[in-house]
Scaffold this active site. Sequence first.
Site, PDB file in Angstrom:
ATOM      1  N   LYS A  89       0.812  -1.227   0.000  1.00  0.00           N
ATOM      2  CA  LYS A  89       0.000   0.000   0.000  1.00  0.00           C
ATOM      3  C   LYS A  89       0.844   1.276   0.000  1.00  0.00           C
ATOM      4  O   LYS A  89       0.439   2.294  -0.542  1.00  0.00           O
ATOM      5  CB  LYS A  89      -0.938  -0.010   1.207  1.00  0.00           C
ATOM      6  CG  LYS A  89      -1.975  -1.133   1.122  1.00  0.00           C
ATOM      7  CD  LYS A  89      -3.362  -0.637   1.382  1.00  0.00           C
ATOM      8  CE  LYS A  89      -4.414  -1.636   0.957  1.00  0.00           C
ATOM      9  NZ  LYS A  89      -4.339  -2.916   1.695  1.00  0.00           N
ATOM     10  N   GLU A 111      -9.722   6.300   3.798  1.00  0.00           N
ATOM     11  CA  GLU A 111     -10.549   5.284   4.445  1.00  0.00           C
ATOM     12  C   GLU A 111      -9.653   4.101   4.775  1.00  0.00           C
ATOM     13  O   GLU A 111      -8.615   3.906   4.130  1.00  0.00           O
ATOM     14  CB  GLU A 111     -11.661   4.826   3.492  1.00  0.00           C
ATOM     15  CG  GLU A 111     -11.261   3.766   2.450  1.00  0.00           C
ATOM     16  CD  GLU A 111     -10.221   4.219   1.428  1.00  0.00           C
ATOM     17  OE1 GLU A 111     -10.106   5.433   1.197  1.00  0.00           O
ATOM     18  OE2 GLU A 111      -9.512   3.350   0.875  1.00  0.00           O
ATOM     19  N   SER A 377       1.568  -9.859  -0.966  1.00  0.00           N
ATOM     20  CA  SER A 377       1.219  -8.443  -0.847  1.00  0.00           C
ATOM     21  C   SER A 377       1.560  -7.842   0.513  1.00  0.00           C
ATOM     22  O   SER A 377       1.771  -6.638   0.632  1.00  0.00           O
ATOM     23  CB  SER A 377      -0.272  -8.253  -1.139  1.00  0.00           C
ATOM     24  OG  SER A 377      -1.058  -9.114  -0.331  1.00  0.00           O
TER      25      SER A 377
HETATM   26  C1  LIG Z   1      -5.209  -4.017   1.487  1.00  0.00           C
HETATM   27  C2  LIG Z   1      -4.493  -5.273   1.215  1.00  0.00           C
HETATM   28  C3  LIG Z   1      -4.866  -6.129   0.156  1.00  0.00           C
HETATM   29  C4  LIG Z   1      -6.073  -5.903  -0.706  1.00  0.00           C
HETATM   30  O1  LIG Z   1      -6.048  -4.746  -1.452  1.00  0.00           O
HETATM   31  P1  LIG Z   1      -5.766  -4.709  -3.010  1.00  0.00           P
HETATM   32  O2  LIG Z   1      -6.049  -3.313  -3.390  1.00  0.00           O
HETATM   33  O3  LIG Z   1      -6.693  -5.691  -3.664  1.00  0.00           O
HETATM   34  O4  LIG Z   1      -4.348  -5.091  -3.222  1.00  0.00           O
HETATM   35  C5  LIG Z   1      -4.108  -7.261  -0.081  1.00  0.00           C
HETATM   36  N1  LIG Z   1      -3.051  -7.562   0.695  1.00  0.00           N
HETATM   37  C6  LIG Z   1      -2.654  -6.767   1.706  1.00  0.00           C
HETATM   38  C7  LIG Z   1      -1.477  -7.175   2.523  1.00  0.00           C
HETATM   39  C8  LIG Z   1      -3.359  -5.605   2.008  1.00  0.00           C
HETATM   40  O5  LIG Z   1      -2.976  -4.831   3.035  1.00  0.00           O
END
Ligand SMILES: *Cc1c(COP(=O)(O)O)cnc(C)c1O
Length: 403
Positions: A89, A111, A377
């Site tokens: 993020k 948000e 992610s």
């Molecule tokens: C917020 C988040 C997501 C989901 O958000 P996307 O916009 O679909 O990437 C996925 N993995 C992590 C670790 C997150 O913090």
Amino acid sequence: MGFSVDKEGYYGEFGGAYIPEILHKCVTDLQHCYLEVMQEESFKREYNLLLRDYVGRPSPLYLAGRLSEKIGCKIYLKREDLNHTGAHKINNTIGQILLARRMGKRRIIAETGAGQHGLATATVCALMNMECSIFMGNLDIARQRPNVEKIEMLGAKVVPVYSGSGTLKDATNEAIRYWSCHPSDTYYIIGSTVGPHPYPDMVARFQSVISEEIKWQLKEREGRDYPDYLVACVGGGSNAAGTIYHYLDDERVRIVLAEAGGYGVDSGQTAASIARGKVGILHGSRIYVLQNEDGQIQEAYSISAGLDYPGVGPLHCNLAAQHRSTVLSVNDDEALRAAYELTRLEGIIPALESAHALGALKKLHFQPSDVVVLTVSGRGDKDMDTYLKYTAHLSEEWEKGLI
Ligand SMILES: *Cc1c(COP(=O)(O)O)cnc(C)c1O
């Protein structure tokens, strides 16, 4: 080919900018300036320097040996979990705050659901000395204490939202409402590839550093700059968009996305917006939305708070509709097993969101020569309370060879 956005902000029939009149100027200003600013040399220099020295990029592309052996192909993990603040993020919040500053905005709002986007936003606001308010549902505030505490320590204000179910969709409504009352001095940093145009395209571009790096990292490791498969999880779609961005028109690359099945796509307790959603308008964009027969938004459910959103960004709606992507639903229990498996095989505790991408590996049939890149992610620190509820059971299954 044309999987990218058109001038009006549409991906095929999805996207657009459905906003209240009062936000019209704000949003069109942003539409007119974002590409120009992002292409300025001084902007790119500042953005890339922060990605390198503050975020810690490039994130490694790690060949996961034991996981590869078990799955039966070559699996590389794109390690977004190693970024500052623990997820992808921050790539987006750094970009948007630099843009906000260039637009002369003084106040930042955002948000958050699980708190990861709130944390990434509060972090860059501390860095840039900007005033920051984070809208968060009261239920999420209770569920995500550690992130709330970090956001407050960083000097941001957490604004509790009591409407609806007190979760992400309600926090987003409230942020939009606040923005409508303070359009001239406030910049709204949206955390995923959702919302009115230009947000989905802008966020995808800021996250596209992920696939930009995959290209040269794969070239170094494999002698070719493309994989056979790209795998990522999808909530709103930003880490997935970043992972696939530079491969959208490359038909040699199969795109596999994992959305959260919750208790199962037919259980009524799911966040599988592509499998179960219908076309509707949510937060300013025409997308697949979970809704009941009257068109009322249905609450999303997933064990993972970051995937717990009743819609999915317009880029991904179009990719699925055009059959460019394969979207699989991964249920809570499958994600938990996959998280445990990665932990025991590779010594990496993934975020619950990322565990959904790992869970999708079990649903695919690979050739031994296949090269797969899967984006991790985020890291699992924020999810330890959830994991601890299941680890006794999971370790038992592991010992029996069931995982
Ligand atoms: C917020 C988040 C997501 C989901 O958000 P996307 O916009 O679909 O990437 C996925 N993995 C992590 C670790 C997150 O913090």
